[in-house]
Design an enzyme around this catalytic site. Structure first.
Site, PDB file in Angstrom:
ATOM      1  N   ASP A  72     -18.424 -34.252 -45.707  1.00 26.77           N
ATOM      2  CA  ASP A  72     -19.072 -32.984 -45.367  1.00 26.77           C
ATOM      3  C   ASP A  72     -18.856 -31.944 -46.470  1.00 26.77           C
ATOM      4  O   ASP A  72     -19.541 -30.912 -46.489  1.00 26.77           O
ATOM      5  CB  ASP A  72     -18.489 -32.432 -44.058  1.00 26.77           C
ATOM      6  CG  ASP A  72     -19.388 -32.702 -42.865  1.00 26.77           C
ATOM      7  OD1 ASP A  72     -20.601 -32.887 -43.078  1.00 26.77           O
ATOM      8  OD2 ASP A  72     -18.867 -32.722 -41.735  1.00 26.77           O
ATOM      9  N   GLN A 117     -17.654 -34.084 -36.056  1.00 27.22           N
ATOM     10  CA  GLN A 117     -18.805 -33.298 -35.605  1.00 27.22           C
ATOM     11  C   GLN A 117     -18.332 -31.918 -35.126  1.00 27.22           C
ATOM     12  O   GLN A 117     -17.440 -31.811 -34.282  1.00 27.22           O
ATOM     13  CB  GLN A 117     -19.525 -34.053 -34.476  1.00 27.22           C
ATOM     14  CG  GLN A 117     -20.792 -33.396 -33.998  1.00 27.22           C
ATOM     15  CD  GLN A 117     -21.897 -33.364 -35.050  1.00 27.22           C
ATOM     16  OE1 GLN A 117     -22.088 -34.324 -35.797  1.00 27.22           O
ATOM     17  NE2 GLN A 117     -22.616 -32.259 -35.124  1.00 27.22           N
ATOM     18  N   LYS A 120     -26.758 -40.260 -36.897  1.00 26.63           N
ATOM     19  CA  LYS A 120     -25.949 -40.515 -38.095  1.00 26.63           C
ATOM     20  C   LYS A 120     -25.477 -41.963 -38.095  1.00 26.63           C
ATOM     21  O   LYS A 120     -25.565 -42.660 -39.119  1.00 26.63           O
ATOM     22  CB  LYS A 120     -24.751 -39.557 -38.147  1.00 26.63           C
ATOM     23  CG  LYS A 120     -25.152 -38.145 -38.526  1.00 26.63           C
ATOM     24  CD  LYS A 120     -24.040 -37.131 -38.305  1.00 26.63           C
ATOM     25  CE  LYS A 120     -24.552 -35.716 -38.596  1.00 26.63           C
ATOM     26  NZ  LYS A 120     -23.612 -34.651 -38.223  1.00 26.63           N
TER      27      LYS A 120
END
Ligand code: NDP
Length: 296
Positions: free
Chosen positions: A122, A99, A55
């Site tokens: 997200d 994460q 990422k």
């Protein structure tokens, strides 16, 4: 024959990232804005470390600012929430990604609730969940967004198609179903308590597997000519002794005989998820600066 049916997520993701990089460049040249993404990793889970490294690398390649916070596995919830508060207040950060999964001492819900919804790339914050379910925009979770882009690339207009989503998680299954509904599909959500799953799957023009069970969906569960999107990532022992490999939730070799098109694992949905994270960071940066996000 098989190659013709493969939905090449790597290729679609590369093309999406190229368009995002071009728009990011335009944003910098026109407004002097550089989108910033902050990732937070708690602990040393090897798979999570690989995801975060990827990422961060792709953020830089897209021309964005990449900030990484690596916190020890024994970080307290209070310390993680303080880090999020700091990033919420930092104007150079447009997107925040924590994460998952998190260590047991930290409540995942408290963390999701603490992220500024405008920076929630997200799309897990309740505000964004609500906006998606009300059909009012918001930030869309990356994996389902990537799946919908793949479907539209393969099938064009999805109107009227029967879609079955196997899996009802907040991260994949539920938002996937919302997006398919938004695209005028007739949507069924199946899960571990569904009766006669093979029959439900056989009805699908579009079958999405987001289960976390290696090769569970068999070839004869798939309607002839269906499009299959395999979200699953499962590590199993490989034929080569002592080695492991990644497989999806669909028994690929059988499924490819029945499907019109199918995503491989790896190389299908995974690359699209990261590309969509870049997309969401760009969208967040535009919105936070009162600019209409580009239609990518
Ligand atoms: P969860 O474990 O949160 O959810 C799994 C879902 O599958 C649940 O709704 C569960 O039903 C359902 N399920 C489990 N077993 C069965 C069964 N035997 N029959 C029918 N339904 C079943 O997983 P996630 O949604 O987070 O992830 C799903 C998969 O996708 C995983 O392999 C994960 O690694 C992968 N993934 C891949 C990503 C990518 O970028 N490619 C991103 C995110 C996830 P119930 O609710 O009844 O328990």
């Amino acid at each position: 024959m098989i190659a013709e049916k493969l939905i090449d997520g790597k290729r679609f993701a590369a093309s999406l990232r190229k368009r995002i990089a071009a728009e990011t460049n335009r944003l910098r040249e026109t407004y002097g804005i550089v989108p910033g993404l902050a990732t937070i990793l708690v602990g040393e889970d090897p798979a999570s470390q690989v995801y975060i490294r990827n990422k961060n690398k792709q953020t830089v390649e897209a021309g964005m600012l990449s900030l990484g916070e690596d916190l020890p596995g024994n970080t307290s919830e209070a310390d993680l929430l303080a880090t999020i508060k700091k990033l919420n207040a930092d104007p150079s950060v447009n997107g925040i990604l924590v994460q998952l999964p998190l260590p047991n001492q930290i409540s995942q819900n408290s963390v999701i609730d603490a992220i500024d919804p405008a920076k929630d790339v997200d799309g897990f914050h309740l505000r964004n969940v609500g906006l998606l379910s009300a059909g009012r925009g918001g930030m869309v979770p990356c994996t389902p967004l990537g799946c919908r882009i793949l479907l539209k690339e393969c099938l064009g207009d999805l109107t009227g198609l029967k879609a079955v989503v196997v899996g009802r998680s907040n991260i994949v299954g539920k938002p996937m179903a919302q997006l398919l509904l938004e695209s005028n599909c007739t949507v069924t959500i199946a899960h571990s308590r569904s009766n006669n799953l093979p029959a439900i799957c056989r009805d699908a023009d579009i079958l999405i597997a987001a289960i976390g069970q290696p090769r569970m969906i068999k070839g004869d569960w798939i309607k002839k000519g269906a499009t299959v999107i395999d979200v699953g990532i499962n590590r199993v022992s490989s034929k080569e002794k002592g080695k492991t490999c990644l497989v999806g939730d669909v028994a690929f070799e059988e499924a490819v005989e029945h499907a019109k098109a199918i995503t491989p694992v790896p190389g299908g949905v995974g690359p699209m998820t990261i590309a969509c994270l870049m997309h969401n960071t760009l969208v967040a940066a535009c919105r936070q600066n009162g600019i209409d996000p580009p239609d990518i």
